[in-house]
Design a protein around this motif. Structure first.
Motif, PDB file in Angstrom:
ATOM      1  N   GLU A 235       0.820  -1.211   0.000  1.00  0.00           N
ATOM      2  CA  GLU A 235       0.000   0.000   0.000  1.00  0.00           C
ATOM      3  C   GLU A 235       0.855   1.264   0.000  1.00  0.00           C
ATOM      4  O   GLU A 235       0.552   2.219  -0.723  1.00  0.00           O
ATOM      5  N   GLU A 236       1.926   1.262   0.797  1.00  0.00           N
ATOM      6  CA  GLU A 236       2.784   2.449   0.857  1.00  0.00           C
ATOM      7  C   GLU A 236       3.421   2.722  -0.503  1.00  0.00           C
ATOM      8  O   GLU A 236       3.509   3.874  -0.948  1.00  0.00           O
ATOM      9  N   CYS A 238       2.304   1.768  -3.532  1.00  0.00           N
ATOM     10  CA  CYS A 238       1.309   2.189  -4.522  1.00  0.00           C
ATOM     11  C   CYS A 238       0.911   3.644  -4.325  1.00  0.00           C
ATOM     12  O   CYS A 238       0.766   4.392  -5.304  1.00  0.00           O
ATOM     13  N   THR A 239       0.725   4.061  -3.081  1.00  0.00           N
ATOM     14  CA  THR A 239       0.369   5.454  -2.807  1.00  0.00           C
ATOM     15  C   THR A 239       1.448   6.390  -3.344  1.00  0.00           C
ATOM     16  O   THR A 239       1.148   7.444  -3.920  1.00  0.00           O
ATOM     17  N   TRP A 240       2.703   5.985  -3.177  1.00  0.00           N
ATOM     18  CA  TRP A 240       3.834   6.803  -3.641  1.00  0.00           C
ATOM     19  C   TRP A 240       4.002   6.726  -5.156  1.00  0.00           C
ATOM     20  O   TRP A 240       4.107   7.744  -5.830  1.00  0.00           O
ATOM     21  N   GLN A 243       0.933   8.023  -6.965  1.00  0.00           N
ATOM     22  CA  GLN A 243       0.549   9.319  -6.417  1.00  0.00           C
ATOM     23  C   GLN A 243      -0.951   9.351  -6.139  1.00  0.00           C
ATOM     24  O   GLN A 243      -1.683  10.247  -6.580  1.00  0.00           O
ATOM     25  N   SER A 244      -1.386   8.305  -5.412  1.00  0.00           N
ATOM     26  CA  SER A 244      -2.778   8.116  -4.976  1.00  0.00           C
ATOM     27  C   SER A 244      -3.748   7.897  -6.129  1.00  0.00           C
ATOM     28  O   SER A 244      -4.955   8.073  -5.962  1.00  0.00           O
ATOM     29  N   THR A 246      -3.962   4.871  -7.969  1.00  0.00           N
ATOM     30  CA  THR A 246      -3.950   3.458  -8.349  1.00  0.00           C
ATOM     31  C   THR A 246      -5.288   3.011  -8.919  1.00  0.00           C
ATOM     32  O   THR A 246      -5.351   2.345  -9.956  1.00  0.00           O
ATOM     33  N   LYS A 247      -6.380   3.363  -8.257  1.00  0.00           N
ATOM     34  CA  LYS A 247      -7.712   2.949  -8.716  1.00  0.00           C
ATOM     35  C   LYS A 247      -8.036   3.542 -10.085  1.00  0.00           C
ATOM     36  O   LYS A 247      -8.625   2.863 -10.932  1.00  0.00           O
ATOM     37  N   LYS A 305      10.122   0.802  -2.443  1.00  0.00           N
ATOM     38  CA  LYS A 305      10.210   2.221  -2.791  1.00  0.00           C
ATOM     39  C   LYS A 305      11.658   2.705  -2.767  1.00  0.00           C
ATOM     40  O   LYS A 305      12.099   3.433  -3.664  1.00  0.00           O
TER      41      LYS A 305
END
Length: 333
Positions: A235-236, A238-240, A243-244, A246-247, A305
């Protein structure tokens, strides 16, 4: 080079009597014009207690490892100068590269790539970042059931139809999801549809089975598969990396792939948008590459990351601006 100490050899037990040994030594080259160079040379030896045919050597070892090097170096990798020798020979160690049993698969004309001298260029990971003795066997096992995803993950550097490339890479991502995730154990919606069909006298068993199979296949949507595939990176991460977004990436990639594969017209027409297509192609390929590496033993989450941040190619994909995922998703919705 004075004071040089080679690293300890890495021995990877790949099972079924197959062993791969990797070691390094110095290679010195001199010329008449006072030219002298010293470089560390990495060597690899494959040994099999039960023997290997050339086809088995190619499929089980050479192709997977060549693909691995292509993925982490982001360039096309070819093999040459392969040599075979018997395990029970009497030749001295210094003759390692001079055995009489040689293989010449033929010569393919082409221009050789010139290695870059950029000091900031490095592979995605090195032997210092993971345990190769466990990573290599895991990678060879992974390659046996993921030939399509691994092929799509390689840096081929060949021109082709952009739309075709998008379909191939998203299909490869879907294939990788199927091999790395369990399929649903129950299909409530498909069961509900089947119950309704059974109440109708207008369908026979063959027709009901056909509909049931079709509904089962669509219960886990492509968008969901892409999300789960990327989710395996952490999750960390993918968020990075996204850049939020993913969906939105998964939604756009699935919508474009479906439009291209099935050929139906769309109002958004993103299947004709070159920037959207390039974004889907490059980002989805990066997800496949990273997920394969993680499945073989590379860490996920913040540790992944840290590795990707040092890779200029992956950094360029993360900072891509050709595809704005939230804006593209809004266009489709």
């Amino acid at each position: 080079m004075k004071g040089y100490k080679p690293p300890e050899p890495t021995i990877a037990d790949c099972g079924n009597g197959l062993t791969i040994t990797i070691w390094a030594s110095l290679q010195e080259t001199s010329g008449w014009n006072r030219y002298h160079s010293v470089a560390e040379r990495v060597c690899m030896e494959v040994a099999s207690e039960t023997g290997l045919t050339l086809t088995q050597l190619q499929e089980r070892v050479i192709t997977p490892l060549r693909s691995l090097l292509a993925i982490i170096s982001h360039r096309r990798v070819e093999c040459f100068n392969l040599r075979l020798r018997p395990l029970d020979d009497d030749y001295p160690d210094q003759a390692r590269f001079g055995y009489p049993i040689t293989v010449d698969p033929g010569v393919i004309d082409g221009e050789a790539e010139v290695a870059s001298d950029r000091p900031d260029e490095r592979p995605t990971f090195t032997a210092d970042d993971t345990d190769l003795s466990s990573f290599i066997p895991a990678w060879l096992t992974l390659a046996e059931v993921n030939s399509v995803p691994i092929s799509a993950a390689e840096a081929h550097h060949t021109s082709g139809v952009l739309q075709t490339g998008v379909v191939e890479v998203v299909n490869a991502a879907e294939t990788l999801h199927r091999t790395t995730h369990s399929e649903p154990s129950d299909y409530p919606f498909a069961d509900k549809v089947l119950d309704i069909l059974k109440e109708s006298e207008r369908t026979n068993r063959k027709e009901r089975d056909t509909v049931y199979s079709a509904v089962k296949m669509t219960q886990l949507r492509l968008e969901t598969r892409l999300l789960q595939l990327a989710g395996g990176l952490g999750e960390e991460f993918c968020t990075w990396f996204f850049q939020s977004g993913t969906k939105d990436w998964a939604f756009v990639a699935s919508a474009i792939r479906n439009a291209l594969s099935h050929g139906y017209p769309t109002k958004h027409r993103l299947e004709h948008d070159a920037e959207a297509l390039i974004g889907v192609l490059r980002v989805t390929q990066a997800v496949i590459q990273l997920r394969l590496l993680v499945e073989a033993g590379l860490p996920h989450g913040n540790a992944l990351k840290a590795l990707v941040e040092q890779d200029p190619t992956f950094a360029a994909v993360r900072h891509q601006t050709v595809a704005n995922w939230p804006a593209l998703a809004a266009t489709i919705r």
